[in-house]
Design an enzyme around this catalytic site. Structure first.
Site: not given
Length: 526
Positions: A171, A175-176, A189, A277, A326
């Site tokens: 995968n 994710y920051r 996550w 991906e 965000d």
């Protein structure tokens, strides 16, 4: 045409007149954000920016806002229209089993094209021009602090690579990562993300009870403790205690920063968990993604990445991450998340740092979200073929509002579509779904508001349901769980209990419109 690497993409931006070089000294603490925010909110999203004189980081360059306009999104994916990609998806979805030799022969070009989707492993790549097993520090990179109340500096455009311990499938997610110190960073996550599921699978394999460590839980705020329990909860388990032991063990992770645009975009696409991906990127660029083996972990990474971080997360370690300004326009609060330990850094010579910022829309991520909206429409129609079009308004940060037009065929059809959307992958997070008739242009918000305001009886046409919500939803009653609203703004039928006459919309007849078109230039109005 596929871009060879991140630098080829930057050159393309330069040739297209879509790139501005900033040579004044600018601080990665807040200043780059303020400059980029002003640019991204200007007409058309402004240009991509390369900061060439980052305060405290001599020799480093920072690229930001690379996807921040419709034109650059099309340029990134090598198309004149995003609908071209949607049409290609529809073509593959519409394939039927060939019945004769001639039909099989006709399928050969399509099969040859599909071969381009699969990644290819190579012996070496530019990402290994410099290999650092010991002498590295995460803060040697010009990592941004984006907003004043952020908990620290965050890597915001990483392609995070993990492997499903059951199937072996990889995968690539985005994710920051909050940088804690020279060798550790938070791994954000969220509960429903694939990376988190890989983590839980590792914990299950190690006999986890899904419980956060006592020390971390005791030193964190209550909302963080509850979010951590939810993040790590085992499916099918019983009650989860507030404290307890977690299993020992590690999960290997690799992070690529500065990849060619199709892979960066693929990392944010809400793809099915069984579809890699790397393959999606191959489909988008119509050329395989080249991968190389990591130095210290058993994972593959993009061969041309600017920077690669190799390492692991411990199954028995969580740490407070956040706050973070965000894409909702609000700060997401502190939570407990796994900790990424770096074992090796590899990079190109004179690496270029890729980053983005999020905040009140519109920003760079808005254009990426609209591209996803266009590209995934054919996939939505596989499950809900009655859908004509969808609009995810930028101001609703995508998961808060979906406007859908449908070909209504039977009583209650709009409600069936609402429930279908809430059962569809990442669309399950949609807080509000508005359904209109097929003759309503969902991209025209004035038309949508007209239908919404005039076509509903609130008590009759609004329904509420409970279910999973986005982890960033600060208004929900509980983390990751809350209510959603569906509004049926379609024309009501007698078979739905509406017995009054339904009025026609006001429209001019075509003959009159043609006569006025013919005389328009003589009227002296324009």
């Amino acid at each position: 045409m596929a871009y060879d690497d991140f630098r080829d993409w930057i050159s393309a931006l330069e040739r297209a007149g879509e790139l501005k070089h900033i040579r004044a000294e600018v601080d990665p603490i807040l200043e780059i954000t303020e400059i980029t925010d002003r640019v991204s909110k200007s007409a058309g999203g402004g240009p991509a920016l390369v900061f060439e004189n980052v305060k405290g980081y001599r020799g480093w360059r920072v690229l930001i806002n690379q996807f921040g306009s419709e034109r650059r999104m099309r340029l990134a994916l090598g198309v004149d229209s995003l609908d071209e990609i949607a049409a290609r998806i529809h073509q593959f979805l519409d394939v039927k089993s060939p019945e004769g030799l001639l039909e099989k022969i006709k399928m050969l070009p399509m099969l040859a094209e599909m071969n381009k989707f699969f990644p290819k492993t190579v012996a070496n790549g530019p990402c290994k021009e410099v290999i650092r097993r010991d002498n590295f520090d995460l803060l040697h990179m010009p990592v941004l602090q984006c907003w004043p109340k952020d908990g620290g500096r965050f890597i915001t455009l990483p392609c995070v690579i993990t492997r499903d311990p059951r199937t072996g499938k990889r995968n690539v997610g985005m994710y920051r990562m909050q940088v804690y110190d020279a060798r550790t960073a938070g791994m954000h996550w969220q509960r429903q993300k694939v990376g988190a599921e890989h983590y839980r699978e590792r914990m299950r394999a190690a006999g986890s009870a899904g419980v956060p460590p006592a020390v971390a839980a005791a030193s964190s705020p209550p909302h963080a403790r509850s979010a951590a329990v939810d993040l790590m909860a085992r499916s099918g388990g019983g009650a989860i205690e507030a404290e307890g032991e977690r299993p020992k063990g590690k999960m290997e992770v690799a992070v690529a920063i500065g990849t060619e645009p199709a892979l960066t975009f693929a990392a944010v696409i809400p793809a099915p968990p069984d579809v890699e991906e790397f393959m999606i990127a191959g489909f988008l660029r119509q050329k395989p993604v080249e991968l190389v083996k990591c130095e210290t972990v058993d994972l593959e990474i993009p061969a041309t990445a600017e920077i690669v971080l190799e390492g692991y997360v411990n199954l028995d370690e969580l740490r407070t991450e956040g706050p973070f300004g965000d894409h909702t326009g609000f700060y997401s609060l502190e939570d407990l998340y796994p900790v990424f330990h770096v074992t090796c850094v590899t990079h190109r010579k004179d690496p270029i740092y890729a980053t983005t910022i999020v905040g009140k829309p519109p920003m760079e991520d808005a254009w990426m979200g609209k591209a996803i909206e266009r590209i995934f429409l054919p996939l939505m129609r596989v499950t809900l073929p009655e859908i004509v079009d969808v609009n995810l308004p930028v101001e609703a940060v995508f998961h808060n509002l979906m406007i859908v037009s449908i070909r209504k065929s039977y009583p209650g059809h709009a409600r069936k579509v609402m429930n279908g959307i809430w059962a569809m992958g990442q669309a399950m997070f949609t807080k509000c779904v508005v359904v209109v008739d097929e003759d309503c242009d969902v991209q025209d918000l004035r038309e949508v508001v007209l239908r919404l305001a005039n076509n509903i009886d609130p008590e009759r046409d609004i329904q509420f349901t409970l279910g999973p919500v986005d982890s960033l939803d600060h208004s929900s009653r509980l983390p990751n769980f809350g209510s959603k609203m569906g509004i049926d703004a379609t024309r009501k039928w007698p078979t739905e209990g509406f017995t009054r006459p339904w009025p026609d919309e006001i429209r001019m007849d075509e003959a009159t419109k043609r006569r006025v078109d013919a005389m328009w230039k003589t009227l002296g109005i324009d």
